[in-house]
Design an enzyme around this catalytic site. Sequence first.
Site, mmCIF file in Angstrom:
data_model
loop_
_atom_site.group_PDB
_atom_site.id
_atom_site.type_symbol
_atom_site.label_atom_id
_atom_site.label_comp_id
_atom_site.label_asym_id
_atom_site.label_seq_id
_atom_site.Cartn_x
_atom_site.Cartn_y
_atom_site.Cartn_z
ATOM 1 N N CYS A 149 -7.003 -2.383 1.873
ATOM 2 C CA CYS A 149 -8.269 -3.086 2.040
ATOM 3 C C CYS A 149 -8.446 -4.014 0.845
ATOM 4 O O CYS A 149 -7.729 -3.913 -0.142
ATOM 5 C CB CYS A 149 -9.406 -2.096 2.090
ATOM 6 S SG CYS A 149 -9.189 -0.873 3.390
ATOM 7 N N LYS B 149 10.218 -10.496 13.121
ATOM 8 C CA LYS B 149 9.298 -11.644 13.134
ATOM 9 C C LYS B 149 8.745 -11.843 14.539
ATOM 10 O O LYS B 149 7.561 -12.062 14.730
ATOM 11 C CB LYS B 149 10.003 -12.942 12.698
ATOM 12 C CG LYS B 149 10.355 -13.102 11.251
ATOM 13 C CD LYS B 149 9.188 -13.225 10.311
ATOM 14 C CE LYS B 149 8.774 -11.878 9.793
ATOM 15 N NZ LYS B 149 9.249 -11.464 8.504
ATOM 16 N N GLU C 192 6.221 -8.981 15.482
ATOM 17 C CA GLU C 192 4.958 -8.865 14.753
ATOM 18 C C GLU C 192 3.997 -10.020 14.986
ATOM 19 O O GLU C 192 2.783 -9.826 14.897
ATOM 20 C CB GLU C 192 5.167 -8.586 13.262
ATOM 21 C CG GLU C 192 5.716 -9.718 12.427
ATOM 22 C CD GLU C 192 5.850 -9.325 10.946
ATOM 23 O OE1 GLU C 192 6.783 -9.805 10.313
ATOM 24 O OE2 GLU C 192 5.019 -8.558 10.429
ATOM 25 N N ASN D 23 -10.667 1.172 -1.465
ATOM 26 C CA ASN D 23 -9.334 0.912 -0.909
ATOM 27 C C ASN D 23 -8.486 2.125 -1.257
ATOM 28 O O ASN D 23 -8.461 2.540 -2.414
ATOM 29 C CB ASN D 23 -8.766 -0.355 -1.569
ATOM 30 C CG ASN D 23 -7.294 -0.549 -1.293
ATOM 31 O OD1 ASN D 23 -6.799 -0.123 -0.255
ATOM 32 N ND2 ASN D 23 -6.589 -1.174 -2.211
ATOM 33 N N GLY D 24 -7.829 2.713 -0.263
ATOM 34 C CA GLY D 24 -7.001 3.896 -0.525
ATOM 35 C C GLY D 24 -7.323 5.007 0.456
ATOM 36 O O GLY D 24 -7.974 4.763 1.477
ATOM 37 N N TRP E 132 -8.766 -2.556 6.347
ATOM 38 C CA TRP E 132 -7.631 -2.232 7.220
ATOM 39 C C TRP E 132 -7.801 -0.752 7.535
ATOM 40 O O TRP E 132 -7.700 0.101 6.650
ATOM 41 C CB TRP E 132 -6.309 -2.498 6.519
ATOM 42 C CG TRP E 132 -5.124 -2.323 7.407
ATOM 43 C CD1 TRP E 132 -4.678 -3.189 8.351
ATOM 44 C CD2 TRP E 132 -4.227 -1.207 7.442
ATOM 45 N NE1 TRP E 132 -3.561 -2.682 8.971
ATOM 46 C CE2 TRP E 132 -3.259 -1.469 8.427
ATOM 47 C CE3 TRP E 132 -4.149 -0.006 6.731
ATOM 48 C CZ2 TRP E 132 -2.227 -0.586 8.725
ATOM 49 C CZ3 TRP E 132 -3.113 0.877 7.027
ATOM 50 C CH2 TRP E 132 -2.170 0.577 8.015
ATOM 51 N N LYS F 154 -1.199 -7.666 4.895
ATOM 52 C CA LYS F 154 -0.120 -8.229 4.084
ATOM 53 C C LYS F 154 0.411 -7.229 3.063
ATOM 54 O O LYS F 154 1.604 -7.071 2.896
ATOM 55 C CB LYS F 154 -0.650 -9.477 3.376
ATOM 56 C CG LYS F 154 0.368 -10.187 2.514
ATOM 57 C CD LYS F 154 1.293 -11.006 3.360
ATOM 58 C CE LYS F 154 2.430 -11.614 2.579
ATOM 59 N NZ LYS F 154 3.570 -11.900 3.447
ATOM 60 N N ARG G 141 -5.240 -8.614 3.099
ATOM 61 C CA ARG G 141 -5.102 -7.179 2.846
ATOM 62 C C ARG G 141 -5.618 -6.330 4.007
ATOM 63 O O ARG G 141 -5.573 -5.101 3.956
ATOM 64 C CB ARG G 141 -5.851 -6.793 1.570
ATOM 65 C CG ARG G 141 -5.374 -7.515 0.339
ATOM 66 C CD ARG G 141 -6.135 -7.075 -0.878
ATOM 67 N NE ARG G 141 -5.847 -5.706 -1.219
ATOM 68 C CZ ARG G 141 -4.838 -5.291 -1.981
ATOM 69 N NH1 ARG G 141 -4.027 -6.183 -2.488
ATOM 70 N NH2 ARG G 141 -4.647 -4.030 -2.234
ATOM 71 N N HIS H 108 27.254 0.484 23.866
ATOM 72 C CA HIS H 108 27.007 1.916 23.689
ATOM 73 C C HIS H 108 25.596 2.307 24.147
ATOM 74 O O HIS H 108 25.125 3.384 23.802
ATOM 75 C CB HIS H 108 27.231 2.313 22.226
ATOM 76 C CG HIS H 108 28.639 2.101 21.775
ATOM 77 N ND1 HIS H 108 29.692 2.860 22.241
ATOM 78 C CD2 HIS H 108 29.181 1.173 20.938
ATOM 79 C CE1 HIS H 108 30.819 2.429 21.692
ATOM 80 N NE2 HIS H 108 30.534 1.406 20.908
ATOM 81 N N GLU I 142 15.747 -8.980 11.204
ATOM 82 C CA GLU I 142 14.601 -9.730 10.669
ATOM 83 C C GLU I 142 14.037 -10.675 11.740
ATOM 84 O O GLU I 142 12.820 -10.808 11.879
ATOM 85 C CB GLU I 142 15.044 -10.490 9.403
ATOM 86 C CG GLU I 142 14.041 -11.486 8.840
ATOM 87 C CD GLU I 142 12.726 -10.880 8.390
ATOM 88 O OE1 GLU I 142 12.580 -9.655 8.427
ATOM 89 O OE2 GLU I 142 11.821 -11.657 8.044
HETATM 90 C C1 F6R Z 1 7.129 -8.312 7.713
HETATM 91 C C2 F6R Z 1 6.565 -7.961 6.408
HETATM 92 C C3 F6R Z 1 6.634 -6.532 6.000
HETATM 93 C C4 F6R Z 1 6.892 -6.423 4.482
HETATM 94 C C5 F6R Z 1 6.782 -4.959 4.041
HETATM 95 C C6 F6R Z 1 7.120 -4.784 2.575
HETATM 96 O O1 F6R Z 1 7.020 -9.672 7.963
HETATM 97 O O2 F6R Z 1 6.051 -8.780 5.707
HETATM 98 O O3 F6R Z 1 7.584 -5.822 6.713
HETATM 99 O O4 F6R Z 1 8.160 -6.932 4.199
HETATM 100 O O5 F6R Z 1 5.486 -4.484 4.275
HETATM 101 O O6 F6R Z 1 6.254 -5.518 1.762
HETATM 102 P P1 F6R Z 1 6.643 -5.882 0.288
HETATM 103 O O7 F6R Z 1 7.828 -6.763 0.319
HETATM 104 O O8 F6R Z 1 5.422 -6.560 -0.282
HETATM 105 O O9 F6R Z 1 6.940 -4.591 -0.431
#
Ligand code: F6R
Length: 609
Positions: A2, A487, A490, A104-105, A74, A604, A27, A506, A483
Amino acid sequence: MCGIISAVSCRDVTSMLIDGLSRLEYRGYDSCGIAIYGKKNLRRVRSMKRVYDLSKQIIEHNLYGSIGLAHTRWATHGMPSTYNAHPHFSSLDSGKPRIALVHNGIIENYDELRVELQESGYLFESQTDTEVLVHLINHNYDGDILRTVQKVTKLLTGTYAIAVFCADEPYRIIGSCKGAPLVLGLGDGENFLASDVLAMAGRANEVIYLEDGDIVDIESNNFLIVDSDNSLAHRKRYPKSSFIGIVELGTYRHYMQKEIFEQPRAVADTLQEVNIVSENIFGIDAEEIFRNIDSVLIIACGTSYYAGMTAKYWIESIAKIRVSVEIASEYRYRDSVVNPKSLVLVISQSGETSDTLSALKHSMSLGMNYNMAICNSQTSAIVRECKLCYLTRAGIEIGVASTKAFTTQLTVLFLLSITLAKNRSILSRDNEMLFLKALRHLPAALSSVLDLEPLVVKWANHFANKENALFLGRGMHYPIALEGALKMKEISYIHAEAYPAGELKHGPLALVTDNMPVVVVAPKDILLEKLKSNMQEVQARGGKLYVFADADSKINDDSINLIRMPEHYGMLSPILHTIPLQLLAYHTACIRGTDVDKPRNLAKSVTVE
Ligand code: F6R
């Protein structure tokens, strides 16, 4: 996860709190709220909509004052709803709110505390763990809110960053943190507490990063910090110049698009000080540490984990050092074989990811003390914990889906691979020159791949009405396929899976029909011929192929959708192949009309477990 911003000032703080809150939405954005003390009243507005709705409510309710707390949530405990939104209040028997709190937590012992408080007559109006905290503070309040917070935090298990206000002392805010970030901002006749310096940009002249267990007491012109032993604490002050300013969207439609297009600059900045291959760029002890290690243990989450997976291919191939790659949230809870001679390499954009930070601390508790961070935030907890560090200079990443952080991480990981090889005297002078040249050319190469955007947009139109997609790669391009799939899922919400192409037969081949688009990352390397066989397996089942191939690859089949990469990139190919996959996910999401920068259910910076 948060976001918290709070302020004590000699002027009105509502617009500052709203600005700060909108910069903290990365956040979490399930709900938001703001509490203000003005005209001898503590009042709040909360919303399930975004911050703009709070601004409207502030005007409607004439909410102004010089002290306040704000929060963007969040959801962990309790669904996203207005009654679960922060700030939470605890009132006097008269019903007048006395304590306001943002958090937050996660408070792990909230259940037992809740029962005790209910027995004492407190009524709960939310499902959150946070409401326990606010009532606990009210219950223990003894006329001094600092002393009360000191007492109450001793009763808590879990992680928290909090800001607390008491209407009986309407000139101060108390903050405290443990396992979640909290930053003190010092301004002119005003002070702030926030989850991230970004929230205070333009108003704070200096910042102080609070340490675990710290409790801070802020007034408009004063502050004091006490540590977990109740002693006065003196923490380092960072000047305004050391933290990042506000990021404008400019002409781009979304931050994600802007960040995709910033990658040539981000990679160039990340390599800015690299003239020769030398251990020094990773820290003063790097030469000795690299000499002493016999393996590398990479720990990370999500996209950063995929960067680590790619690095395994590079480090093992170029430096001949054994590498294992672990998902942070798994590593910290399993019995692993301890190797004090292993370099623990943590990769994190934010440097605050709880799982990664805890896994790092776990490795240290096991006696693995050679560690290194690859991180995008200089002042983050992960960087502070590690002996060695390389900062990616991607610049702040606002879009929830990581883009430029990933390609800059890969750039550093490649640099690390050749540095380790040089440290072991197995990098020939010719190869060193060749690799350095390729790295220097990387920004230009990224720019030419970005020029493929119009071709990718055409493909995105095909993907937009699908509900499933497969991504295939082999060798060091398998993590890139992973990756690409991450992308896609998400931000577009299309169910996307990635496989090493040889695995298809398989099991996953059963999913292939004429309604299944299959993206193939197919550079011209030693695995290309094998990959072509895998592609035929897909075609034979009616699957539609979307292939990224090199300019001179012999793939001449009209039934395949083909985009040729501008040049052949050798060992750096994974970095270049990431770009069209980011663009494909981005444009597919745009056509589907999703909230690209703030995809549902995500945030994020994941600072909870
Ligand atoms: C996906 C994404 C997440 C972060 C993950 C780790 O697009 O952004 O999967 O890569 O939450 O975050 P960091 O790199 O900040 O530890």
